[in-house]
Scaffold this motif. Structure first.
Motif, PDB file in Angstrom:
ATOM      1  N   ARG A 173      -8.562   0.103  16.592  1.00  0.00           N
ATOM      2  CA  ARG A 173      -9.865   0.615  16.165  1.00  0.00           C
ATOM      3  C   ARG A 173     -10.572   1.407  17.242  1.00  0.00           C
ATOM      4  NH1 ARG A 173     -13.543  -1.416  12.033  1.00  0.00           N
ATOM      5  NH2 ARG A 173     -15.400  -1.044  13.268  1.00  0.00           N
ATOM      6  N   TYR A 174     -10.323   1.042  18.498  1.00  0.00           N
ATOM      7  CA  TYR A 174     -11.048   1.680  19.593  1.00  0.00           C
ATOM      8  C   TYR A 174     -10.333   2.909  20.130  1.00  0.00           C
ATOM      9  CZ  TYR A 174      -7.658  -1.164  22.127  1.00  0.00           C
ATOM     10  OH  TYR A 174      -6.498  -1.745  22.561  1.00  0.00           O
ATOM     11  N   CYS A 175      -9.181   3.255  19.548  1.00  0.00           N
ATOM     12  CA  CYS A 175      -8.385   4.334  20.138  1.00  0.00           C
ATOM     13  C   CYS A 175      -7.870   5.297  19.075  1.00  0.00           C
ATOM     14  CB  CYS A 175      -7.223   3.736  20.923  1.00  0.00           C
ATOM     15  SG  CYS A 175      -6.226   4.942  21.821  1.00  0.00           S
ATOM     16  N   MET A 176      -7.232   4.724  18.050  1.00  0.00           N
ATOM     17  CA  MET A 176      -6.511   5.560  17.082  1.00  0.00           C
ATOM     18  C   MET A 176      -6.667   4.957  15.689  1.00  0.00           C
ATOM     19  SD  MET A 176      -2.675   6.632  18.049  1.00  0.00           S
ATOM     20  CE  MET A 176      -2.019   8.024  17.173  1.00  0.00           C
ATOM     21  N   LEU A 225       3.440   6.173  33.505  1.00  0.00           N
ATOM     22  CA  LEU A 225       3.825   6.710  32.192  1.00  0.00           C
ATOM     23  C   LEU A 225       2.953   6.057  31.135  1.00  0.00           C
ATOM     24  CD1 LEU A 225       7.707   6.461  32.597  1.00  0.00           C
ATOM     25  CD2 LEU A 225       6.229   8.429  33.041  1.00  0.00           C
ATOM     26  N   THR A 226       2.446   6.883  30.222  1.00  0.00           N
ATOM     27  CA  THR A 226       1.571   6.339  29.202  1.00  0.00           C
ATOM     28  C   THR A 226       1.719   7.179  27.943  1.00  0.00           C
ATOM     29  OG1 THR A 226      -0.730   5.734  28.734  1.00  0.00           O
ATOM     30  CG2 THR A 226      -0.422   7.592  30.232  1.00  0.00           C
ATOM     31  N   GLY A 227       0.765   7.046  27.024  1.00  0.00           N
ATOM     32  CA  GLY A 227       0.854   7.820  25.794  1.00  0.00           C
ATOM     33  C   GLY A 227      -0.493   7.820  25.085  1.00  0.00           C
ATOM     34  N   GLY A 228      -0.459   7.892  23.829  1.00  0.00           N
ATOM     35  CA  GLY A 228       0.435   7.389  22.815  1.00  0.00           C
ATOM     36  C   GLY A 228       1.158   6.127  23.304  1.00  0.00           C
ATOM     37  N   GLU A 229       2.214   5.818  22.621  1.00  0.00           N
ATOM     38  CA  GLU A 229       3.013   4.682  23.055  1.00  0.00           C
ATOM     39  C   GLU A 229       4.276   5.220  23.743  1.00  0.00           C
ATOM     40  OE1 GLU A 229       2.886   1.635  23.757  1.00  0.00           O
ATOM     41  OE2 GLU A 229       5.019   1.650  24.198  1.00  0.00           O
ATOM     42  N   PRO A 230       4.365   5.056  25.071  1.00  0.00           N
ATOM     43  CA  PRO A 230       5.471   5.689  25.795  1.00  0.00           C
ATOM     44  C   PRO A 230       6.852   5.251  25.316  1.00  0.00           C
ATOM     45  CG  PRO A 230       4.268   4.154  27.219  1.00  0.00           C
ATOM     46  CD  PRO A 230       3.453   4.325  25.975  1.00  0.00           C
ATOM     47  N   LEU A 267      -1.840  -7.429  32.264  1.00  0.00           N
ATOM     48  CA  LEU A 267      -2.173  -7.382  30.839  1.00  0.00           C
ATOM     49  C   LEU A 267      -3.542  -6.735  30.705  1.00  0.00           C
ATOM     50  CD1 LEU A 267      -1.150 -11.062  29.936  1.00  0.00           C
ATOM     51  CD2 LEU A 267       0.243  -8.990  29.735  1.00  0.00           C
ATOM     52  N   ASN A 268      -3.668  -5.736  29.849  1.00  0.00           N
ATOM     53  CA  ASN A 268      -4.952  -5.061  29.627  1.00  0.00           C
ATOM     54  C   ASN A 268      -5.585  -5.568  28.341  1.00  0.00           C
ATOM     55  OD1 ASN A 268      -4.905  -3.320  31.776  1.00  0.00           O
ATOM     56  ND2 ASN A 268      -4.502  -1.463  30.582  1.00  0.00           N
ATOM     57  N   ALA A 269      -6.846  -5.942  28.400  1.00  0.00           N
ATOM     58  CA  ALA A 269      -7.556  -6.333  27.174  1.00  0.00           C
ATOM     59  C   ALA A 269      -8.876  -5.577  27.101  1.00  0.00           C
ATOM     60  CB  ALA A 269      -7.813  -7.837  27.176  1.00  0.00           C
ATOM     61  N   VAL A 270      -9.026  -4.746  26.085  1.00  0.00           N
ATOM     62  CA  VAL A 270     -10.320  -4.082  25.859  1.00  0.00           C
ATOM     63  C   VAL A 270     -11.212  -5.126  25.174  1.00  0.00           C
ATOM     64  CG1 VAL A 270     -11.512  -2.169  24.737  1.00  0.00           C
ATOM     65  CG2 VAL A 270      -9.168  -1.855  25.559  1.00  0.00           C
ATOM     66  N   VAL A 271     -12.362  -5.396  25.767  1.00  0.00           N
ATOM     67  CA  VAL A 271     -13.221  -6.471  25.240  1.00  0.00           C
ATOM     68  C   VAL A 271     -14.297  -5.859  24.340  1.00  0.00           C
ATOM     69  CG1 VAL A 271     -14.730  -8.395  25.847  1.00  0.00           C
ATOM     70  CG2 VAL A 271     -12.770  -7.817  27.314  1.00  0.00           C
ATOM     71  N   MET A 326       4.106   1.834  34.122  1.00  0.00           N
ATOM     72  CA  MET A 326       3.968   2.259  32.721  1.00  0.00           C
ATOM     73  C   MET A 326       2.943   1.362  32.027  1.00  0.00           C
ATOM     74  SD  MET A 326       6.871   2.198  29.703  1.00  0.00           S
ATOM     75  CE  MET A 326       7.016   0.425  29.770  1.00  0.00           C
ATOM     76  N   THR A 327       2.151   1.960  31.152  1.00  0.00           N
ATOM     77  CA  THR A 327       1.258   1.178  30.290  1.00  0.00           C
ATOM     78  C   THR A 327       1.814   1.250  28.870  1.00  0.00           C
ATOM     79  OG1 THR A 327      -0.644   1.797  31.636  1.00  0.00           O
ATOM     80  CG2 THR A 327      -1.120   0.896  29.482  1.00  0.00           C
ATOM     81  N   THR A 328       1.977   0.101  28.234  1.00  0.00           N
ATOM     82  CA  THR A 328       2.602   0.057  26.909  1.00  0.00           C
ATOM     83  C   THR A 328       1.904  -0.990  26.038  1.00  0.00           C
ATOM     84  OG1 THR A 328       4.636  -0.582  25.729  1.00  0.00           O
ATOM     85  CG2 THR A 328       4.336  -1.555  27.894  1.00  0.00           C
ATOM     86  N   ASN A 329       2.019  -0.816  24.737  1.00  0.00           N
ATOM     87  CA  ASN A 329       1.487  -1.877  23.859  1.00  0.00           C
ATOM     88  C   ASN A 329       2.502  -2.997  23.688  1.00  0.00           C
ATOM     89  OD1 ASN A 329       3.344  -1.102  21.803  1.00  0.00           O
ATOM     90  ND2 ASN A 329       1.862   0.306  20.882  1.00  0.00           N
ATOM     91  N   GLY A 330       3.674  -2.864  24.249  1.00  0.00           N
ATOM     92  CA  GLY A 330       4.640  -3.964  24.305  1.00  0.00           C
ATOM     93  C   GLY A 330       5.514  -4.139  23.077  1.00  0.00           C
ATOM     94  N   GLY A 337      -3.758   9.960  27.269  1.00  0.00           N
ATOM     95  CA  GLY A 337      -3.211   8.789  27.951  1.00  0.00           C
ATOM     96  C   GLY A 337      -4.365   7.996  28.557  1.00  0.00           C
ATOM     97  N   GLY A 338      -4.390   6.686  28.314  1.00  0.00           N
ATOM     98  CA  GLY A 338      -5.539   5.889  28.772  1.00  0.00           C
ATOM     99  C   GLY A 338      -5.463   5.604  30.253  1.00  0.00           C
ATOM    100  N   TYR A 345     -15.310  -1.567  26.745  1.00  0.00           N
ATOM    101  CA  TYR A 345     -15.030  -0.659  25.624  1.00  0.00           C
ATOM    102  C   TYR A 345     -15.678   0.695  25.904  1.00  0.00           C
ATOM    103  CZ  TYR A 345     -15.246   0.794  20.639  1.00  0.00           C
ATOM    104  OH  TYR A 345     -15.147   1.463  19.442  1.00  0.00           O
ATOM    105  N   MET A 346     -14.851   1.737  25.967  1.00  0.00           N
ATOM    106  CA  MET A 346     -15.348   3.072  26.326  1.00  0.00           C
ATOM    107  C   MET A 346     -15.570   3.941  25.088  1.00  0.00           C
ATOM    108  SD  MET A 346     -12.770   3.803  29.479  1.00  0.00           S
ATOM    109  CE  MET A 346     -13.492   5.360  29.950  1.00  0.00           C
ATOM    110  N   ASP A 347     -16.432   4.942  25.275  1.00  0.00           N
ATOM    111  CA  ASP A 347     -16.814   5.830  24.174  1.00  0.00           C
ATOM    112  C   ASP A 347     -15.929   7.071  24.085  1.00  0.00           C
ATOM    113  OD1 ASP A 347     -17.611   6.776  26.607  1.00  0.00           O
ATOM    114  OD2 ASP A 347     -19.617   7.391  25.999  1.00  0.00           O
ATOM    115  N   VAL A 387       0.915  -4.342  30.072  1.00  0.00           N
ATOM    116  CA  VAL A 387       1.012  -4.475  28.620  1.00  0.00           C
ATOM    117  C   VAL A 387      -0.393  -4.672  28.058  1.00  0.00           C
ATOM    118  CG1 VAL A 387       2.009  -5.778  26.699  1.00  0.00           C
ATOM    119  CG2 VAL A 387       3.300  -5.542  28.832  1.00  0.00           C
ATOM    120  N   SER A 388      -0.722  -3.903  27.032  1.00  0.00           N
ATOM    121  CA  SER A 388      -2.025  -4.084  26.381  1.00  0.00           C
ATOM    122  C   SER A 388      -1.950  -5.292  25.459  1.00  0.00           C
ATOM    123  CB  SER A 388      -2.388  -2.827  25.589  1.00  0.00           C
ATOM    124  OG  SER A 388      -2.572  -1.759  26.481  1.00  0.00           O
ATOM    125  N   LEU A 389      -2.844  -6.223  25.670  1.00  0.00           N
ATOM    126  CA  LEU A 389      -2.876  -7.442  24.844  1.00  0.00           C
ATOM    127  C   LEU A 389      -4.351  -7.804  24.653  1.00  0.00           C
ATOM    128  CD1 LEU A 389      -1.228  -9.847  23.561  1.00  0.00           C
ATOM    129  CD2 LEU A 389      -1.639 -11.062  25.701  1.00  0.00           C
TER     130      LEU A 389
END
Ligand code: SAM
Length: 363
Positions: A47-50, A86-91, A178-182, A115-119, A362-363, A210-212, A139-141
């Motif tokens: 919801r906060y990205c795509m 390396l990032t993306g999208g989902e790399p 582990l990255n968590a957007v709060v 690398m940053t990935t959603n795992g 890329g975040g 949470y960024m705008d 890993v984004s979690l």
């Protein structure tokens, strides 16, 4: 060591540049860290990205080949870049990513390849990426609750993310993060659970305000849980929390790190309430070779067209050096001064220029 005719010869690497040699911008910030987005596609719809189902994608023919990415990386590292992410999208949606990793890992000036990935696809690829020379993974979690991920990211594959984290652990990456957007009302009741989960997996969690930016078209200030608030909540649960003083590699890192009484560490990236523009040494290249000097920048520099029209490495280096030397960006700090702050872009403006999307930059 290189082995030739039975003799063992030392491999002579060019000395890595000292920070004092680095190309600096108008605020004396070095060109040191490069984020490479390898695709604008993603297999989640956070919801906060795509949040939309469909997007205006970058044309396939515009996507840089591995050779083009590697060449650009070499020019940047020749100017002082030492950290590549390396990032993306989902790399991991980019076919055969270990081949790109191996190319970049051969560059002796890259001393941190991450690398940053959603795992979601990490379970199958972690070992090959590690073997190819990837050093670190984030890993984004955002949540430990599968039903929340389903509601928030439109994916029922929470178990795959957990499998990816386990695979990363087993593959032996350095310092798993582990990255968590709060986001208030979504996962702000999971801070301690995420710390416990990270501890159990020999990882460190980093809570992100949470960024705008980009696709966060439903952003509003009341959904942001500030660093101050997170620390208050955690202090009520764990007692005193000690700020850790940045050393060496960490002094330009976006996360501020903290230590609980039992030694467990975690980070907070306070991009909204306490932006770190003053020390920002990061720039970003999109999958189609557009170079952005700030996550909030309105426009970037087209490197792809130059690459494809015979520019020399020296010409590229001159362009990159001179552009960086003129850099004045302080995007996140400037947003602090905006009255009645809302989302940076509306969906029609993102559709008009997909380079404004977070998943493109890329975040
Ligand atoms: N697909 C990969 C992933 O999920 O980690 C890499 C790309 S993603 C754009 C990189 C990071 O940006 C993720 O950790 C994500 O949580 C973060 N991000 C995306 N939109 C954000 C927002 N509006 N505020 C804060 N962080 C955001």
């Amino acid at each position: 060591m290189a082995v030739k005719s039975g003799l063992t010869l030392p491999v002579i690497l060019p000395p890595s540049r000292r920070m004092s040699d680095a190309v600096r911008d108008t605020l004396r910030r070095p060109l040191a860290s490069l984020r490479l987005s390898v695709t604008d596609r993603c297999n989640l719809r956070c919801r906060y990205c795509m949040p939309e189902d469909e997007y205006v994608w970058l044309p396939r023919t515009s996507i840089l080949s591995f050779e083009e990415i590697d060449r650009l990386t070499s020019v940047f590292t020749g100017l002082g870049v030492q950290k590549v992410r390396l990032t993306g999208g989902e790399p991991l949606l980019r076919h055969d990513l270990p081949t790109l990793v191996a190319k970049i890992a051969r560059n002796p000036r890259v001393n941190d390849l991450a690398m940053t990935t959603n795992g979601l696809l990490l379970g199958k690829q972690a070992a090959a990426l590690r073997a190819a020379g990837l050093q670190r993974v984030t890993v984004s979690l955002d949540t430990l609750r599968p039903e929340r991920m389903l509601a928030f990211a439109k994916s029922a594959r929470h178990a795959d993310v957990l499998e990816g984290i386990t695979a990363a652990q087993q593959a032996g990456f350095d310092r798993l993060k582990l990255n968590a957007v709060v986001i208030r009302g979504f996962n702000d009741d999971e801070l301690a659970d995420l710390i416990e989960f990270a501890r159990a997996h020999a990882a460190e969690v980093r809570f992100i305000e949470y960024m705008d930016v980009g696709g966060a078209t439903r952003w509003s200030p009341d959904q942001v849980v500030s660093q101050r608030e997170m620390l208050d909540v955690l202090a009520r649960r764990y007692g005193a929390i000690e700020p850790m003083h940045a050393t060496g590699d960490d002094d330009r890192a976006p996360a501020e790190r903290f230590r609980l009484g039992d030694g467990t560490t975690f980070g907070i990236i306070a991009s909204v309430t306490a932006p770190f523009c003053r020390t920002c040494d990061r720039s970003r290249i999109t999958a189609d070779g557009t170079w952005f000097l700030c996550l909030y920048a309105r426009a970037g520099v087209d490197l792809r067209e130059r690459l494809r029209h015979g520019v020399s490495d020296d010409e590229l280096a001159t362009l990159i050096r001179e552009t960086w030397q003129g850099r004045t960006d302080r995007g996140a700090e400037e947003r602090l001064g905006v009255a009645d702050r809302g989302a940076l872009y509306r969906i029609d403006s993102l559709r008009a220029d997909p380079h404004r999307e977070m998943h493109t930059r890329g975040g």
